[in-house]
Design a protein around this motif. Structure first.
Motif, PDB file in Angstrom:
ATOM      1  N   SER A   1       0.802  -1.171  -0.027  1.00  0.00           N
ATOM      2  CA  SER A   1       0.095  -0.058  -0.027  1.00  0.00           C
ATOM      3  C   SER A   1       0.904   1.300  -0.037  1.00  0.00           C
ATOM      4  O   SER A   1       1.950   1.005   0.165  1.00  0.00           O
ATOM      5  CB  SER A   1      -1.063   0.011   1.133  1.00  0.00           C
ATOM      6  OG  SER A   1      -0.047   0.139   2.337  1.00  0.00           O
ATOM      7  N   GLY A   2       0.300   2.336   0.010  1.00  0.00           N
ATOM      8  CA  GLY A   2       1.067   3.732   0.032  1.00  0.00           C
ATOM      9  C   GLY A   2       1.717   3.939   1.372  1.00  0.00           C
ATOM     10  O   GLY A   2       2.780   4.079   1.435  1.00  0.00           O
ATOM     11  N   LEU A   3       0.872   3.432   2.241  1.00  0.00           N
ATOM     12  CA  LEU A   3       1.303   3.542   3.651  1.00  0.00           C
ATOM     13  C   LEU A   3       2.469   2.715   4.028  1.00  0.00           C
ATOM     14  O   LEU A   3       3.485   3.138   4.669  1.00  0.00           O
ATOM     15  CB  LEU A   3       0.317   3.341   4.648  1.00  0.00           C
ATOM     16  CG  LEU A   3       0.321   3.582   6.133  1.00  0.00           C
ATOM     17  CD1 LEU A   3       1.270   5.025   6.516  1.00  0.00           C
ATOM     18  CD2 LEU A   3      -0.555   3.409   6.991  1.00  0.00           C
TER      19      LEU A   3
ATOM     20  N   ILE B   1       5.580   4.099   2.648  1.00  0.00           N
ATOM     21  CA  ILE B   1       6.010   5.360   3.679  1.00  0.00           C
ATOM     22  C   ILE B   1       6.790   4.436   4.666  1.00  0.00           C
ATOM     23  O   ILE B   1       7.743   5.002   5.072  1.00  0.00           O
ATOM     24  CB  ILE B   1       4.786   6.066   4.106  1.00  0.00           C
ATOM     25  CG1 ILE B   1       4.197   6.879   3.191  1.00  0.00           C
ATOM     26  CG2 ILE B   1       5.118   6.896   5.401  1.00  0.00           C
ATOM     27  CD1 ILE B   1       3.006   7.321   3.399  1.00  0.00           C
TER      28      ILE B   1
ATOM     29  N   TYR C   1       0.645  13.408   5.202  1.00  0.00           N
ATOM     30  CA  TYR C   1      -0.406  12.733   5.163  1.00  0.00           C
ATOM     31  C   TYR C   1      -0.421  12.063   6.531  1.00  0.00           C
ATOM     32  O   TYR C   1       0.476  11.408   7.269  1.00  0.00           O
ATOM     33  CB  TYR C   1      -0.171  11.324   4.197  1.00  0.00           C
ATOM     34  CG  TYR C   1      -1.012  10.555   4.177  1.00  0.00           C
ATOM     35  CD1 TYR C   1      -2.591  10.578   4.289  1.00  0.00           C
ATOM     36  CD2 TYR C   1      -0.610   9.138   4.413  1.00  0.00           C
ATOM     37  CE1 TYR C   1      -3.244   9.619   3.823  1.00  0.00           C
ATOM     38  CE2 TYR C   1      -1.314   8.065   4.346  1.00  0.00           C
ATOM     39  CZ  TYR C   1      -2.848   8.225   4.210  1.00  0.00           C
ATOM     40  OH  TYR C   1      -3.754   7.026   4.104  1.00  0.00           O
TER      41      TYR C   1
ATOM     42  N   GLU D   1       6.149  16.623   1.817  1.00  0.00           N
ATOM     43  CA  GLU D   1       5.280  16.237   0.808  1.00  0.00           C
ATOM     44  C   GLU D   1       4.578  17.592   0.115  1.00  0.00           C
ATOM     45  O   GLU D   1       4.115  18.551   0.890  1.00  0.00           O
ATOM     46  CB  GLU D   1       4.081  15.742   1.692  1.00  0.00           C
ATOM     47  CG  GLU D   1       2.883  15.287   1.086  1.00  0.00           C
ATOM     48  CD  GLU D   1       1.756  14.678   1.813  1.00  0.00           C
ATOM     49  OE1 GLU D   1       2.288  14.051   2.841  1.00  0.00           O
ATOM     50  OE2 GLU D   1       0.593  14.712   1.485  1.00  0.00           O
TER      51      GLU D   1
ATOM     52  N   SER E   1      -0.854  17.331   2.420  1.00  0.00           N
ATOM     53  CA  SER E   1      -2.163  16.712   2.617  1.00  0.00           C
ATOM     54  C   SER E   1      -3.288  17.444   3.014  1.00  0.00           C
ATOM     55  O   SER E   1      -3.048  18.338   4.050  1.00  0.00           O
ATOM     56  CB  SER E   1      -2.030  15.432   3.498  1.00  0.00           C
ATOM     57  OG  SER E   1      -1.844  14.326   2.734  1.00  0.00           O
TER      58      SER E   1
ATOM     59  N   ASP F   1       6.661  12.440  -0.295  1.00  0.00           N
ATOM     60  CA  ASP F   1       5.601  11.682  -0.772  1.00  0.00           C
ATOM     61  C   ASP F   1       5.031  12.507  -2.035  1.00  0.00           C
ATOM     62  O   ASP F   1       4.587  13.506  -2.039  1.00  0.00           O
ATOM     63  CB  ASP F   1       4.438  11.923   0.384  1.00  0.00           C
ATOM     64  CG  ASP F   1       3.243  11.067   0.078  1.00  0.00           C
ATOM     65  OD1 ASP F   1       2.695  10.849  -1.205  1.00  0.00           O
ATOM     66  OD2 ASP F   1       2.270  10.393   1.050  1.00  0.00           O
TER      67      ASP F   1
ATOM     68  N   THR G   1       2.518  11.509  -4.192  1.00  0.00           N
ATOM     69  CA  THR G   1       1.388  11.005  -4.858  1.00  0.00           C
ATOM     70  C   THR G   1       0.556  11.967  -5.587  1.00  0.00           C
ATOM     71  O   THR G   1       0.071  11.491  -6.550  1.00  0.00           O
ATOM     72  CB  THR G   1       0.590  10.216  -3.564  1.00  0.00           C
ATOM     73  OG1 THR G   1       1.334   9.251  -2.795  1.00  0.00           O
ATOM     74  CG2 THR G   1      -0.739   9.463  -3.924  1.00  0.00           C
TER      75      THR G   1
ATOM     76  N   ALA H   1       1.588   6.476  -3.440  1.00  0.00           N
ATOM     77  CA  ALA H   1       0.537   5.842  -3.214  1.00  0.00           C
ATOM     78  C   ALA H   1       0.001   5.320  -4.544  1.00  0.00           C
ATOM     79  O   ALA H   1      -0.719   6.076  -5.138  1.00  0.00           O
ATOM     80  CB  ALA H   1      -0.498   6.293  -2.280  1.00  0.00           C
TER      81      ALA H   1
ATOM     82  N   THR I   1      -1.953   3.329  -5.345  1.00  0.00           N
ATOM     83  CA  THR I   1      -3.348   3.191  -5.158  1.00  0.00           C
ATOM     84  C   THR I   1      -4.408   4.383  -5.911  1.00  0.00           C
ATOM     85  O   THR I   1      -5.224   4.148  -6.275  1.00  0.00           O
ATOM     86  CB  THR I   1      -3.883   3.448  -3.515  1.00  0.00           C
ATOM     87  OG1 THR I   1      -2.849   2.371  -3.001  1.00  0.00           O
ATOM     88  CG2 THR I   1      -5.104   3.073  -3.342  1.00  0.00           C
ATOM     89  N   LYS I   2      -3.616   5.432  -5.846  1.00  0.00           N
ATOM     90  CA  LYS I   2      -4.377   6.809  -6.461  1.00  0.00           C
ATOM     91  C   LYS I   2      -4.252   6.636  -8.031  1.00  0.00           C
ATOM     92  O   LYS I   2      -4.734   5.953  -8.647  1.00  0.00           O
ATOM     93  CB  LYS I   2      -3.894   8.015  -5.912  1.00  0.00           C
ATOM     94  CG  LYS I   2      -3.542   7.953  -4.312  1.00  0.00           C
ATOM     95  CD  LYS I   2      -4.863   7.711  -3.362  1.00  0.00           C
ATOM     96  CE  LYS I   2      -4.349   7.508  -2.026  1.00  0.00           C
ATOM     97  NZ  LYS I   2      -5.231   6.721  -1.128  1.00  0.00           N
TER      98      LYS I   2
ATOM     99  N   MET J   1      -4.742  -1.677  -4.091  1.00  0.00           N
ATOM    100  CA  MET J   1      -4.120  -1.108  -3.198  1.00  0.00           C
ATOM    101  C   MET J   1      -2.515  -1.462  -3.453  1.00  0.00           C
ATOM    102  O   MET J   1      -2.196  -2.432  -3.495  1.00  0.00           O
ATOM    103  CB  MET J   1      -4.252  -1.647  -1.708  1.00  0.00           C
ATOM    104  CG  MET J   1      -5.608  -1.797  -1.028  1.00  0.00           C
ATOM    105  SD  MET J   1      -6.331   0.013  -0.838  1.00  0.00           S
ATOM    106  CE  MET J   1      -4.981   0.965   0.284  1.00  0.00           C
TER     107      MET J   1
ATOM    108  N   TRP K   1      -8.278   8.692  -3.349  1.00  0.00           N
ATOM    109  CA  TRP K   1      -8.739   9.676  -4.383  1.00  0.00           C
ATOM    110  C   TRP K   1      -7.556   9.239  -5.671  1.00  0.00           C
ATOM    111  O   TRP K   1      -7.149   8.045  -5.503  1.00  0.00           O
ATOM    112  CB  TRP K   1      -8.154  11.023  -4.024  1.00  0.00           C
ATOM    113  CG  TRP K   1      -6.948  11.129  -3.246  1.00  0.00           C
ATOM    114  CD1 TRP K   1      -6.683  10.930  -2.137  1.00  0.00           C
ATOM    115  CD2 TRP K   1      -5.546  11.421  -3.665  1.00  0.00           C
ATOM    116  NE1 TRP K   1      -5.426  11.141  -1.702  1.00  0.00           N
ATOM    117  CE2 TRP K   1      -4.772  11.466  -2.915  1.00  0.00           C
ATOM    118  CE3 TRP K   1      -5.308  11.879  -5.283  1.00  0.00           C
ATOM    119  CZ2 TRP K   1      -3.334  11.792  -2.846  1.00  0.00           C
ATOM    120  CZ3 TRP K   1      -3.776  12.499  -5.162  1.00  0.00           C
ATOM    121  CH2 TRP K   1      -2.934  12.278  -4.240  1.00  0.00           C
TER     122      TRP K   1
END
Ligand SMILES: Cc1ncc(COP(=O)(O)O)c(C=O)c1O
Length: 390
Positions: free
Chosen positions: A85-87, A90, A111, A154, A158, A183, A185, A205, A207-208, A217, A338
């Motif tokens: 996952s993105g997390l 991280i 984030y 970032e 966020s 980050d 993303t 991430a 995922t986005k 994910m 998102w």
């Protein structure tokens, strides 16, 4: 308006990680499902090289490698690593460059789960984190300690969308031997070229926008050769694994990312401009707008803007009024994440410790999808009527 992305990048998105000749002429890299990978001799078993060979499903199959190659190519990194996952990306990046007694400087606009990981997990193992004003620029030099090993960035932030002067921050960090994590993303490998800005590790991430269809994910870490081994060890020790089916979906998404992102951007600029003209909206926090305080930095450093931004309403609304606005929307839906094709809207309250955040109005974060922008505006228009008649 954003600069047009180069033809080179569009071509890289379409061709990166593909090798039909090795694969019966089939256009797309296939999905390899694997745990066990067999060595044919004892010598080859003894000489397995997880960083470069396919040795065990958890550490990567040709499907993961294809995605890693394609993303690194577009962002101009040397190597990439996929995570669950993105997390996950991280946490791998944060743990790879810290040990007990070290110090992290993290932007106050990071984030939220990245802050959480530092405050609730790394702190238990003797890694201290302090937060800094996202707009600090070269002033970060004053906060760097002898034991600072990571400066975490970032841009835009966020929820609050402050722009960071990354080249200035990276210069100061490198002078003191700290690595710069970013980050990326929002910027994506297409719109923000992290390594030209001085970033050491770019975190996505996926995922986005890379997956782009809200159905998988995934995280991707991109870096230069210099830091790859450290990052790869952190990844391997963590047990992170990106599912091959999700990597396949991400590769599929990547092929159309430039077309989608350009449309997200076009729609977002139209909707953001409309929102700026509305009495219910005090401020639109979208770096692509001239009114944004970080617009000049965005113009200097980015090749485009994605479809995520926030607005500040004219005052604080309670949940009865907000519910009336948000519960009945036709197109905008409430949901985490998102970067998919659909429009989303959510209230948000940014956590702050190094800076103060008091915009005196409710913050709503919007993701502008690929629907027709007139339809999105009609949906928002009706929602404001409901908000104001409650
Ligand atoms: C900026 C940013 N970074 C990282 C993440 C984490 O990604 P994931 O949900 O894949 O763990 C998110 C998710 O919303 C995000 O918005």
């Amino acid at each position: 308006m954003a600069k047009k992305i180069s033809r080179n990048d569009e071509t890289k998105l379409v061709s990166g990680g593909r090798n039909p000749k090795e694969n019966h002429g089939i256009v797309n890299p296939p999905v390899y499902h694997a745990s066990t990978v067999i060595s044919s001799t004892l010598k080859s078993w003894r000489n397995r090289d997880p960083m470069n060979d396919i040795v065990y499903g958890r550490v990567g199959t040709p499907t993961q490698r294809a995605l890693e190659e394609a993303v690194a190519l577009v962002e101009e990194g040397d190597r990439a690593i996929t995570t669950a996952s993105g997390l996950g990306a991280i946490t791998v990046a944060l743990t790879s460059f810290t040990k007990s007694g070290d110090h992290i400087l993290m932007t106050d606009s990071a984030y939220f789960p990245a802050r959480n990981f530092c405050n609730n997990v790394l702190a238990k193992y003797g890694v201290e984190t302090s937060f800094y004003d996202p707009q600090i620029g070269a002033g970060i030099a004053d906060l760097i300690q002898d034991n600072t090993t990571i400066v975490y960035t970032e841009t835009p932030g966020s929820l609050t969308f402050e722009m960071q002067d990354i080249p200035a921050i990276a210069n100061a960090a490198h002078e003191r031997g700290a690595v710069v994590l970013h980050d990326n993303t929002w910027g994506t490998p297409l719109f923000y070229k992290s390594f030209q800005m001085g970033i050491d590790v770019s975190i996505h991430a996926a995922t986005k926008y890379i997956v782009g269809h809200s159905d998988a994910m995934l995280g991707v870490l991109v870096t230069k050769e210099k830091h790859f081994e450290t990052l790869f060890k952190g990844f391997r020790y963590s047990g992170q694994h990106a599912a091959p089916d999700d990597c396949y979906l991400a590769l599929r998404g990547l092929r159309t990312m430039s077309v989608r992102l350009n449309q997200h951007q076009e729609n977002a600029i139209i909707v953001a401009n409309w929102l700026e003209s509305r009495p219910e909206v005090k401020q639109v926090l979208y770096p692509a707008l001239e009114s944004h305080p970080g617009h000049e930095l965005w113009k200097r450093d980015f090749l485009g803007a994605s479809g995520l931004f926030s607005i500040i309403l004219d005052k604080h609304y309670d949940d009865i009024a907000l519910g009336s606005m948000l519960d009945h929307m036709d197109l905008f839906a409430m949901g985490a994440s998102w970067g998919g094709y659909e429009s989303l809207i959510l209230p948000g309250s940014p956590p702050r410790t190094a800076t103060s955040w008091d915009p005196q109005g409710t913050l709503l974060r919007l993701h502008i999808g690929l629907e027709n922008s007139d339809d999105l505006i009609t949906d928002l228009d009706k929602s404001f009527t409901r908000l104001k008649t409650k």
